[in-house]
Design a protein around this motif. Structure first.
Motif, PDB file in Angstrom:
ATOM      1  N   VAL A   1     -59.643 146.325 -10.484  1.00  0.00           N
ATOM      2  CA  VAL A   1     -59.113 146.590  -9.108  1.00  0.00           C
ATOM      3  C   VAL A   1     -57.915 145.884  -8.609  1.00  0.00           C
ATOM      4  O   VAL A   1     -57.326 146.351  -8.223  1.00  0.00           O
ATOM      5  N   LEU A   2     -57.534 144.756  -9.431  1.00  0.00           N
ATOM      6  CA  LEU A   2     -56.046 143.978  -9.525  1.00  0.00           C
ATOM      7  C   LEU A   2     -54.970 144.937  -9.748  1.00  0.00           C
ATOM      8  O   LEU A   2     -53.849 145.225  -9.678  1.00  0.00           O
TER       9      LEU A   2
ATOM     10  N   ALA B   1     -46.559 149.330  -7.037  1.00  0.00           N
ATOM     11  CA  ALA B   1     -45.733 149.139  -8.940  1.00  0.00           C
ATOM     12  C   ALA B   1     -45.920 149.731  -9.321  1.00  0.00           C
ATOM     13  O   ALA B   1     -46.924 150.875  -9.818  1.00  0.00           O
TER      14      ALA B   1
ATOM     15  N   LYS C   1     -55.405 148.201 -10.085  1.00  0.00           N
ATOM     16  CA  LYS C   1     -55.023 149.438  -8.295  1.00  0.00           C
ATOM     17  C   LYS C   1     -54.542 148.828  -7.478  1.00  0.00           C
ATOM     18  O   LYS C   1     -53.550 149.735  -6.456  1.00  0.00           O
ATOM     19  N   ALA C   2     -55.200 147.746  -6.338  1.00  0.00           N
ATOM     20  CA  ALA C   2     -53.924 146.840  -5.572  1.00  0.00           C
ATOM     21  C   ALA C   2     -52.407 147.089  -6.112  1.00  0.00           C
ATOM     22  O   ALA C   2     -51.978 147.420  -4.766  1.00  0.00           O
ATOM     23  N   ALA C   3     -51.927 146.667  -7.058  1.00  0.00           N
ATOM     24  CA  ALA C   3     -50.725 146.694  -7.321  1.00  0.00           C
ATOM     25  C   ALA C   3     -50.411 148.325  -7.208  1.00  0.00           C
ATOM     26  O   ALA C   3     -48.996 148.263  -6.713  1.00  0.00           O
ATOM     27  N   TYR C   4     -50.731 148.557  -8.227  1.00  0.00           N
ATOM     28  CA  TYR C   4     -50.290 150.763  -7.689  1.00  0.00           C
ATOM     29  C   TYR C   4     -50.446 151.196  -7.163  1.00  0.00           C
ATOM     30  O   TYR C   4     -49.239 151.525  -5.888  1.00  0.00           O
ATOM     31  N   SER C   5     -50.791 150.418  -5.529  1.00  0.00           N
ATOM     32  CA  SER C   5     -51.120 151.122  -4.398  1.00  0.00           C
ATOM     33  C   SER C   5     -50.346 150.304  -3.531  1.00  0.00           C
ATOM     34  O   SER C   5     -49.601 150.625  -1.687  1.00  0.00           O
ATOM     35  N   MET C   6     -48.964 149.147  -3.731  1.00  0.00           N
ATOM     36  CA  MET C   6     -48.704 149.054  -3.034  1.00  0.00           C
ATOM     37  C   MET C   6     -47.261 149.373  -3.492  1.00  0.00           C
ATOM     38  O   MET C   6     -46.231 148.676  -3.523  1.00  0.00           O
TER      39      MET C   6
END
Ligand SMILES: Nc1ncnc2c1ncn2[C@@H]1O[C@H](COP(=O)(O)OP(=O)(O)O)[C@@H](O)[C@H]1O
Ligand SMILES: [Mg+2]
Lengths: 248, 263
Positions: free
Chosen positions: A148-149, A158, A151-156
Motif C-alpha cells: 500500500v505504501l 511517483a 501504491k500510494a506513491a504511484y497514485s501520487m
C-alpha cells in the motif's frame, strides 16, 4: 543518568570479578597455561610492546575494511535486484539461504589453495561470511515493503525509480541495516579466524603463534586487543542500526 | 441530490479477472456500470471481498481492467493521474520515516512544487483536517484517527477534483469514525470535490452520501443504486438516516450471508 551510572558500576564489577578469578587461577597453575593479569596488564599498557604488533593490526584492519566494503556493496546490489525482481528472487533466494546455512569454514581450504596464504584469502573468507546476512536481509527488507505504501506513491505520480529511492529503500532500511551490522560482526570473525587457521600477517596469525609457543602473556595481550576491536565494531554496528531511525 | 448535474466519472462494462493461482481465474468484478456527477458524494457499499477495492483501484488507474473502461471527463483512465484524482486507503499508507508535514508534502514533492509552496500548502491542509500542532510528529506517534487525518491531508494537498477513498475510516472506533465523517462532509462542501467513498458501514453510507451503490457478492456487480435525499447537515440518528440504513441492509444482507457461506 542514575540508571546508566548503576549499569556502569555493575559492568565494572563483573570485569573486576573476571580479573580476580583470572589472577587467583593463574596463581595456582603453570605460567605456561595461564599468565596472570599482573603480568599481562603491564605489557598491555606498554606502548613499546606494540612496535612489532602495530603493522599486523593495520593488516587486520585493512582486511576487515576491504571485505566489509565488498560484502556491503555487492550484498546491497544483489539484494536490491532480487528484492524487486520476483522471478530472480524466487529462483535464487532459496539457494542463498541454503548456502548461508553451510558452515563457511568448509570453503577456507579452497580459498587458501586458490588465493594463497596472504591477505587475499582472508578477505575472501570474511567476504563470504558477511555477504550472506547483508544480501538476505536486503532481499527480505525490500520484498516485504507494504504494497500500500508503493501504491500510494504511484497514485501520487511517483515513477518506479522515485518510488524505489523515496519509498522502498527507506521502508526497508531498518532490516537492511541490521543485516549490515550482523555482516560487520561476522566479517571481523572471518578475518581473525582466517588468519588463525593459516596466514602470514595479521593479529590472528600472531595469536596463533603465541598460543602454539606457549607465550601466554603475549597471547592474552593480543586477545584483549581483539576483544577491544570486537567491542568497537559492535558499537559501529549499533550506530549503523540506529541510522534506520524511525523507519519500519 | 440536486437536479442531475454534469457527469464527471463514467464506469463502463468494467470487468476484472484475477489469476486465481490454480489456473482458474477469479472474477472480482463483472460488467459494472455507473456514473458519478461532478461534486457528488458517491458511496460504494458491499460485503467484504466483493470487489470494492478492485473497483477503486481501476478507477484510480492503479490496475488495468480485463475489459471495459473508466472515463473521467470523457477521457479514458489507464494510469494514475495525480492532477485529477487523489486516493486514500484503509491503511493510512503514511511513510513512517517522514514527519506528518513531510508526509503531506510527499505528493507535491513528486509533482516538483517548490519547497516554500509545498510547505504553505501542506500546512494549510494540516490545519484543515485539524492536525495543527502535530506537523513534526512521526506517524507512529499518532492515534489511528490522527493518522487518517494526516492521510486525508496528504490526499487533499494534491488539490484534485476527485477524491477516492477506500474504507478510509474502516479501522477506527465508532466515535472517531463519526467525527471524521462529519469533518469530511465539511471539507467536501468547502472544497467542492467529487468523492467516491468505499465503506462497509451502513451508518457511514447513509450519513455521508448523495447516492449509494450496493454491490453484490462475488463476482461484484452493481446491485442497486440509491438516492439519499436527506438535507444537510444530517443527524446520524435521524429517522431518515435510519430508514436508508434499513433499506440498504435489506439489500445487502443476503449478499453478506452468501459471502460468509464461502461464496
Ligand atoms: N491481486 C489479487 N490477486 C488475486 N485475487 C485478488 C487480488 N486482489 C483482490 N483479489 C480477489 O478479488 C476479490 C475482491 O477483492 P477486493 O476488491 O479487495 O474486495 P473488497 O475491497 O470488496 O473487500 C476477492 O475475492 C479477492 O480475494
Ligand atoms: Mg477492500
Amino acid at each position: 543518568m542514575r540508571f546508566k551510572f548503576k549499569v556502569l558500576i555493575f559492568q565494572f564489577f563483573i570485569l573486576f570479578l573476571i580479573i580476580l578469578v583470572w589472577e587467583l587461577t593463574s596463581a595456582n597453575v603453570s605460567i605456561i597455561f595461564l599468565a596472570p593479569p599482573t603480568q599481562v596488564f603491564p605489557l598491555l599498557f606498554n606502548i613499546w610492546y606494540y612496535a612489532d604488533i602495530l603493522p599486523h593490526i593495520s593488516i587486520t584492519g585493512f582486511e576487515i575494511l576491504v571485505s566489509f566494503g565488498l560484502a556491503t556493496s555487492t550484498g546491497l546490489s544483489v539484494g536490491f535486484m532480487l528484492g524487486t525482481w520476483k522471478l530472480l528472487r524466487t529462483t535464487y533466494e532459496p539457494l542463498l539461504a541454503a548456502l548461508y546455512a553451510v558452515p563457511s569454514v568448509v570453503w577456507y581450504p579452497l580459498l587458501l589453495l586458490f588465493l594463497g596464504l596472504d591477505v587475499a584469502s582472508k578477505i575472501a573468507f570474511a567476504y563470504i561470511l558477511s555477504f550472506f546476512p547483508i544480501v538476505l536481509s536486503t532481499i527480505q527488507g525490500v520484498s516485504q515493503v507494504d504494497v500500500v505504501l508503493v501504491k500510494a506513491a504511484y497514485s501520487m505520480g511517483a515513477s518506479k525509480l522515485t518510488t524505489f529511492y523515496k519509498v522502498i529503500i527507506p521502508a526497508a532500511l531498518p532490516i537492511i541495516l541490521s543485516g549490515i551490522s550482523t555482516g560487520l560482526a561476522l566479517c571481523v570473525t572471518g578475518v581473525i579466524v582466517g588468519e588463525m587457521l593459516g596466514g602470514i600477517r595479521g593479529l590472528g596469525v600472531l595469536i596463533a603463534s603465541a598460543a602454539t609457543r606457549f607465550e601466554t602473556a603475549r597471547y592474552f595481550v593480543l586477545t584483549i586487543l581483539v576483544i577491544i576491536i570486537a567491542f568497537a565494531v559492535n558499537y559501529c554496528g549499533k550506530i549503523i542500526e540506529r541510522l534506520g531511525g524511525r523507519g519500519a | 441530490m440536486e437536479v442531475m448535474s454534469k457527469t464527471l466519472i463514467e464506469v463502463r462494462n468494467l470487468t476484472k479477472l484475477y489469476n486465481g493461482g490454480l489456473g482458474k481465474p477469479i472474477t472480482a468484478l463483472q460488467d459494472v456500470n455507473f456514473s458519478v456527477a461532478k461534486e457528488e458524494f458517491f458511496t460504494i457499499i458491499g460485503p467484504s471481498g466483493c470487489g470494492k477495492s478492485t473497483l477503486l483501484n481501476l478507477i484510480a488507474g492503479l490496475d488495468k481492467p480485463s475489459s471495459g473502461e473508466v472515463l473521467v471527463n470523457g477521457v479514458k483512465i489507464n494510469k494514475p493521474n495525480p492532477q485529477l484524482m487523489a486516493i486514500m486507503f484503509q491503511e493510512h499508507a503514511l511513510y513512517n520515516w517522514r514527519t506528518v508535514l513531510r508526509n503531506v508534502e510527499f505528493g507535491l514533492e513528486i509533482r516538483g512544487v517548490s519547497k516554500a509552496e509545498r510547505r504553505t500548502k501542506a500546512l494549510h491542509y494540516i490545519r484543515l483536517v485539524g492536525l495543527q500542532g502535530f506537523e513534526d510528529k512521526y506517524p507512529n506517534q499518532l492515534s489511528g484517527g490522527m493518522k487518517q487525518r494526516a492521510a486525508l491531508a496528504r490526499a487533499l494537498s494534491l488539490e484534485t477534483d476527485i477524491l477516492l477513498m477506500d474504507e478510509p475510516f474502516g479501522a477506527l472506533d465508532e466515535q472517531t469514525r463519526l467525527l471524521l465523517g462529519l469533518e469530511l462532509t465539511r471539507i467536501w462542501q468547502e472544497t467542492k470535490k467529487t468523492i467516491i467513498f468505499v465503506t462497509h458501514s451502513l451508518s457511514e453510507a447513509a450519513f455521508l452520501s448523495d447516492r449509494i451503490l450496493v454491490m453484490s457478492a462475488r463476482p461484484g456487480r452493481v446491485k442497486r443504486i440509491y438516492n439519499v435525499d436527506i438535507r444537510r447537515p444530517r443527524d446520524p440518528n435521524s429517522d431518515e438516516v435510519n430508514h436508508i440504513k434499513a433499506l440498504i441492509w435489506n439489500e445487502i444482507k443476503d449478499e453478506a450471508l452468501s459471502m460468509m457461506k464461502g461464496g
